[in-house]
Design a protein around this motif. Sequence first.
Motif, PDB file in Angstrom:
ATOM      1  N   LEU A  32      27.049  36.434  46.745  1.00  0.00           N
ATOM      2  CA  LEU A  32      27.823  37.638  46.402  1.00  0.00           C
ATOM      3  C   LEU A  32      28.908  37.322  45.373  1.00  0.00           C
ATOM      4  O   LEU A  32      29.184  38.134  44.491  1.00  0.00           O
ATOM      5  N   LEU A  33      29.536  36.151  45.500  1.00  0.00           N
ATOM      6  CA  LEU A  33      30.556  35.782  44.508  1.00  0.00           C
ATOM      7  C   LEU A  33      29.923  35.749  43.119  1.00  0.00           C
ATOM      8  O   LEU A  33      30.461  36.295  42.147  1.00  0.00           O
ATOM      9  N   ALA A  34      28.748  35.119  43.034  1.00  0.00           N
ATOM     10  CA  ALA A  34      28.077  35.016  41.739  1.00  0.00           C
ATOM     11  C   ALA A  34      27.674  36.404  41.242  1.00  0.00           C
ATOM     12  O   ALA A  34      27.905  36.764  40.078  1.00  0.00           O
ATOM     13  N   LEU A  35      27.104  37.211  42.135  1.00  0.00           N
ATOM     14  CA  LEU A  35      26.634  38.544  41.742  1.00  0.00           C
ATOM     15  C   LEU A  35      27.798  39.404  41.251  1.00  0.00           C
ATOM     16  O   LEU A  35      27.728  40.051  40.197  1.00  0.00           O
ATOM     17  N   CYS A  36      28.890  39.418  42.028  1.00  0.00           N
ATOM     18  CA  CYS A  36      30.030  40.263  41.659  1.00  0.00           C
ATOM     19  C   CYS A  36      30.662  39.781  40.359  1.00  0.00           C
ATOM     20  O   CYS A  36      31.087  40.583  39.534  1.00  0.00           O
ATOM     21  N   TRP A  37      30.709  38.462  40.176  1.00  0.00           N
ATOM     22  CA  TRP A  37      31.257  37.961  38.918  1.00  0.00           C
ATOM     23  C   TRP A  37      30.402  38.475  37.773  1.00  0.00           C
ATOM     24  O   TRP A  37      30.911  38.976  36.779  1.00  0.00           O
ATOM     25  N   TRP A  38      29.086  38.367  37.946  1.00  0.00           N
ATOM     26  CA  TRP A  38      28.193  38.762  36.858  1.00  0.00           C
ATOM     27  C   TRP A  38      28.329  40.268  36.584  1.00  0.00           C
ATOM     28  O   TRP A  38      28.493  40.699  35.436  1.00  0.00           O
ATOM     29  N   VAL A  39      28.297  41.097  37.636  1.00  0.00           N
ATOM     30  CA  VAL A  39      28.311  42.552  37.431  1.00  0.00           C
ATOM     31  C   VAL A  39      29.678  43.025  36.941  1.00  0.00           C
ATOM     32  O   VAL A  39      29.783  43.707  35.921  1.00  0.00           O
ATOM     33  N   PHE A  40      30.729  42.649  37.670  1.00  0.00           N
ATOM     34  CA  PHE A  40      32.023  43.291  37.416  1.00  0.00           C
ATOM     35  C   PHE A  40      32.846  42.571  36.346  1.00  0.00           C
ATOM     36  O   PHE A  40      33.610  43.193  35.631  1.00  0.00           O
ATOM     37  N   ILE A  41      32.709  41.253  36.259  1.00  0.00           N
ATOM     38  CA  ILE A  41      33.517  40.530  35.277  1.00  0.00           C
ATOM     39  C   ILE A  41      32.731  40.347  33.985  1.00  0.00           C
ATOM     40  O   ILE A  41      33.165  40.735  32.903  1.00  0.00           O
ATOM     41  N   TYR A  42      31.533  39.794  34.086  1.00  0.00           N
ATOM     42  CA  TYR A  42      30.781  39.479  32.879  1.00  0.00           C
ATOM     43  C   TYR A  42      30.276  40.748  32.199  1.00  0.00           C
ATOM     44  O   TYR A  42      30.452  40.930  31.003  1.00  0.00           O
ATOM     45  N   GLU A  43      29.674  41.656  32.976  1.00  0.00           N
ATOM     46  CA  GLU A  43      29.084  42.841  32.366  1.00  0.00           C
ATOM     47  C   GLU A  43      30.096  43.963  32.146  1.00  0.00           C
ATOM     48  O   GLU A  43      30.189  44.539  31.078  1.00  0.00           O
ATOM     49  N   LEU A  44      30.847  44.296  33.201  1.00  0.00           N
ATOM     50  CA  LEU A  44      31.722  45.469  33.098  1.00  0.00           C
ATOM     51  C   LEU A  44      33.127  45.120  32.630  1.00  0.00           C
ATOM     52  O   LEU A  44      33.854  45.981  32.160  1.00  0.00           O
ATOM     53  N   ASP A  45      33.508  43.864  32.780  1.00  0.00           N
ATOM     54  CA  ASP A  45      34.801  43.417  32.289  1.00  0.00           C
ATOM     55  C   ASP A  45      35.959  44.227  32.860  1.00  0.00           C
ATOM     56  O   ASP A  45      36.787  44.755  32.132  1.00  0.00           O
ATOM     57  N   ILE A  46      35.985  44.387  34.195  1.00  0.00           N
ATOM     58  CA  ILE A  46      37.120  45.103  34.779  1.00  0.00           C
ATOM     59  C   ILE A  46      38.352  44.215  34.688  1.00  0.00           C
ATOM     60  O   ILE A  46      38.246  42.987  34.646  1.00  0.00           O
ATOM     61  N   ARG A  47      39.516  44.835  34.639  1.00  0.00           N
ATOM     62  CA  ARG A  47      40.766  44.083  34.417  1.00  0.00           C
ATOM     63  C   ARG A  47      41.323  43.588  35.737  1.00  0.00           C
ATOM     64  O   ARG A  47      41.965  44.328  36.465  1.00  0.00           O
ATOM     65  N   VAL A  48      41.064  42.335  36.059  1.00  0.00           N
ATOM     66  CA  VAL A  48      41.600  41.789  37.292  1.00  0.00           C
ATOM     67  C   VAL A  48      41.691  40.274  37.125  1.00  0.00           C
ATOM     68  O   VAL A  48      40.937  39.671  36.363  1.00  0.00           O
ATOM     69  N   ASN A  49      42.688  39.664  37.788  1.00  0.00           N
ATOM     70  CA  ASN A  49      42.819  38.210  37.714  1.00  0.00           C
ATOM     71  C   ASN A  49      41.690  37.560  38.486  1.00  0.00           C
ATOM     72  O   ASN A  49      41.363  37.994  39.591  1.00  0.00           O
ATOM     73  N   LEU A  50      41.125  36.505  37.923  1.00  0.00           N
ATOM     74  CA  LEU A  50      40.062  35.806  38.640  1.00  0.00           C
ATOM     75  C   LEU A  50      40.637  34.799  39.621  1.00  0.00           C
ATOM     76  O   LEU A  50      40.101  34.590  40.693  1.00  0.00           O
ATOM     77  N   TRP A  51      41.734  34.164  39.237  1.00  0.00           N
ATOM     78  CA  TRP A  51      42.289  33.060  40.023  1.00  0.00           C
ATOM     79  C   TRP A  51      43.715  33.397  40.455  1.00  0.00           C
ATOM     80  O   TRP A  51      44.351  34.276  39.874  1.00  0.00           O
ATOM     81  N   PRO A  52      44.254  32.650  41.453  1.00  0.00           N
ATOM     82  CA  PRO A  52      45.621  32.930  41.918  1.00  0.00           C
ATOM     83  C   PRO A  52      46.649  32.875  40.782  1.00  0.00           C
ATOM     84  O   PRO A  52      46.515  32.063  39.867  1.00  0.00           O
ATOM     85  N   GLN A  53      47.648  33.729  40.861  1.00  0.00           N
ATOM     86  CA  GLN A  53      48.727  33.789  39.870  1.00  0.00           C
ATOM     87  C   GLN A  53      50.021  33.296  40.506  1.00  0.00           C
ATOM     88  O   GLN A  53      50.446  33.869  41.499  1.00  0.00           O
ATOM     89  N   PHE A  54      50.611  32.245  39.972  1.00  0.00           N
ATOM     90  CA  PHE A  54      51.900  31.822  40.544  1.00  0.00           C
ATOM     91  C   PHE A  54      52.940  31.655  39.458  1.00  0.00           C
ATOM     92  O   PHE A  54      52.619  31.477  38.304  1.00  0.00           O
TER      93      PHE A  54
END
Lengths: 327, 500, 200
Positions: C178-200
């Motif tokens: 699911l991590l791989a699938l969601c990355w591919w669909v939402f980040i790679y394809e749709l490019d939604i604006r969200v941080n991938l990794w923790p922000q400190f």
Amino acid sequence: MSKPTPRRAALSLAPVLALAGLATPALAQSWPSQPIRLVVPFAPGGTTDLIARLVATPLGESLGQPVVVENRPGAGATLGSLLVAHSPPDGHVLVLSSIASHAIAPALYSGVRYDALTDFTHVALLSLNPSVIVAHPRLGPTDMADLARRHREGARGLDMASSGAGSSNHLLIVRLGQLLGKELNHIPFRGAGPAMTAVIGGQVPLMSDSLPSAAAHIRQGSVRALATSGEMRHPAFPEVPTLREAGFDLVTSSWFGLSGPARLPAPVTERLSREVLAILARPELQARFAEFGGTPGTLDPVSFTQFVESELARWGPVVRESGAKPD
Amino acid sequence: MELLIDNLAHGFSVALSLKNLSFALLGALIGTAIGVLPGIGPVATISLLLPITFGQEATTAIIMLAGIYYGAQYGGSTTAILLNLPGEVSSVVTTLEGYKMARNGRAGAALATAALGSFFAGSVATILVAASGPLLTQIALSFGPADYFSLMLLGLVIACVLAQGSILKAIGMVVVGVALGLVGTDVQTGQQRFTFGIPELSDGLGFAAIAMGMFGIAEIILNLERPEAREVLKTEVGKLWLTKDEFKRATPSVLRGTLLGSALGILPGGGASLAAFGAYMMERKMSRGRHMFGQGAIEGVAGPEAANNAAAQTSFIPLLTLGIPSNAVMALMVGALIIQGIQPGPRMVEAQPDLFWGLIASMWIGNVMLLVINLPMIGMWVKLLQVPYKYLYPAILVFCSIGVYSINNNVFDVYTTILFAVFGYMCSKLKMEPAPLLIGFVLGPMMEEHLRRAMLLSRGDWIVFLERPISATMLGIAAFALALMLLPNMRKSKDAAMAG
Amino acid sequence: MQLRINMKDVVSGLFLVLLALIGLWLNQDHSLGSARRMGPGYMPMLVFWIQVGLGTAVTLIGLFSGPDPLEKWTGLDAASLALGVAAGFITWAIATNLGPFFSQTYNGVGLGVLVGMLVVSWSAGWRKIGLICASMAVFALLLEKFGFFAALTGIILVASMAERTHTVRGVAGMLVFLLALCWWVFIYELDIRVNLWPQF
């Protein structure tokens, strides 16, 4: 009206709802580091939307990041403006400011939760547009004199549509009613598009609209132009008289500008202003503006801010005098 | 007639150019994808893609955007049937019978019906747009505020028929939906209503959050509680294709749905969203399989899907003939055209024949493409149901959560979804149905607007709703339908009371 | 006669009336206007009064149209529901004082929802709904600060606790997929604006 009732106090769950922008202003040198949201507080398809999109595309090209138009209509354009007022001032969220949200609404609505001057950085004046009174070609009056006669003689008075309560077109209807000596029955719509539909369909005989959004319909003959509200006749419609020529002492122009949240970094403001003014000076854009009856702006950030200040001062008393209530 | 054929031939020559064809395909693919993904709708996608279209020719740009628009209609029914997840208003209706069919092992048939019905309806509606667009626009223009109000009231009454159980409870849910629609800023005065000072609520509650919560998430919880019920999903998938009998039952429904959808799609503002409910009611009252409604009747998929797609096509009519957008997607299309220097309106047919006829031809081509994309995928979609539910439900949950978040990039919407999941779960335990609520939520704000406008125009005289012929007719039908529905209900309870 | 009570309808009807009364009470803030110029309170007034009427009718008819009892609640169900609601509100109230992470966004609410739902899921009857809602709260809490992948991991792990037949290996495999699938669909394809990794 806005004094807190116990009920409201009980419900206002204060601590949790006290939201604030989390993001810290990004460093100006990296700007723009992501696509820029241009919030347009009007429905898509209207004048504001049109102007925003005409400017957004070339602006995106000059800045190297797309400028994405986001329509957030509602409440006399205050919703979208409020959204931007509360956004982080990093230059990635801008608003299409206008006479509605930044000159009329602050005086008209008690519930406006931003200050048109201190909560924004005003960048550039984009366009000045006169209003136009249009009528249904068959059911509506033929000219302003006919309008005045029908309005005074009819027992019910005339209905006149506008793009929404609190718009400059609404105020024009109120002022016109005062000059006629009898209130016009104002019918607010959600945007100029639906209002124009109602006029073309003969549901409402008259409408006060900004010239750019009505221009195409006037040219097509689906509505008849009775008068424009500029100082003089508009070059694109030389046959249409001004209100003043028709005997009504009424000169107004609506305006649209580009603004951001307060405390935009100075380099961002300067760059934006420079690019926008360059775009507005392009011949093809001048031609497009002339085609639909707008005049491109030339003000820099300082003079635009003064302009907004003067508009606020000008419209406040008009709103109070007019007794226009948003109902 | 000959002229029409000439024009259509010209249109096809434009639309069949390699470039336009590939952009139509691209649009259809994007549309299908966003239709399948929960949360992300055509309006958001098109507004994101608008800047990309500026570099293209106007015809190509519009063909692609139109592809996204009706691609989303196709894709939306897929999740509605398979997962009980309505992506938009019109697919709320598809969940009712479509999801039941999927649980009976007829997911393949439901998906095929949706695709074929939509294709047929799309084709008919396209011809209608080409042949009589301007004439139909005149009819649409004769609708005034009072007429719209009555039409929407009729829509709400129709929505109550969607309920499987008590009509009174269904009306109650419609009213709750209307009440939820009141949340937000009053458009006419700018006053905040029922927002509790929460800025996120000033735009009103989100349709996606309510729909995902009450349908998708609540369904997951209920499925987890009944392990025995959900096993049906994977034990028997059944034949992929329609049986002969199913085909025979679906055909008249598709025809009726197409007619109704084509008619309602023309009306600006809300017409199209009423089409699917109207078709569902019609099928439930008229079709041969009406006794099977509630248990997975194929007519209940065929009619609404056809109506929905026909309406999606005919909603182009006011745009193409008058330059008036009939919904948010169309408004974005106006924006796209204006940017290109084209003013949509009566003169567009003469001034831009390539664009006008090319778009009409590409509407049909787009429908063919969607059929070609969707039919082979049915096998794949149905296989999805064979994934054990324990692996499927986290995936649905994750997709819903990301989808809901991405609408406004705000976690507030995720919490709203949780709230409505709990509410949906409670409603299901109390046998209160969520579909009428969603419809009330969508139509409520429009009704208020039209009501207030009608009363302004009539100077506060309620008689206006009876004076206008269109309005009076709508109200008459609504009253008749309501009486028809309530009578058996009352009789039953009276009998029960007497027997007790 | 008692056997004929349709408890589901009675409760639904009372629920409708309750909602409508709350609505009417809140609506006192809004001016009604006149029928000609309706104020912001006019339509809500109409809607809520209709709802009161419908709710009353549903309740009254429900007294005679049964029997259709509610599902049985165990003592634990009732206790964990009451405790969960209380725990949720208390956590919310406390969380808002726990520093900017909880006080400036909806994270305080989120923590309240999470704790409340976990307490509710203590009883077997509420396990599924409690854990599913808790998993979404975890997602919302983690997403903006700790990134896309942490939030997905959180929601998938908590949600999989709602189903007894899950195995560690199965969950691990599903998580990676699911991590791989969601990355591919939402980040790679749709490019939604969200941080991938923790922000400190």
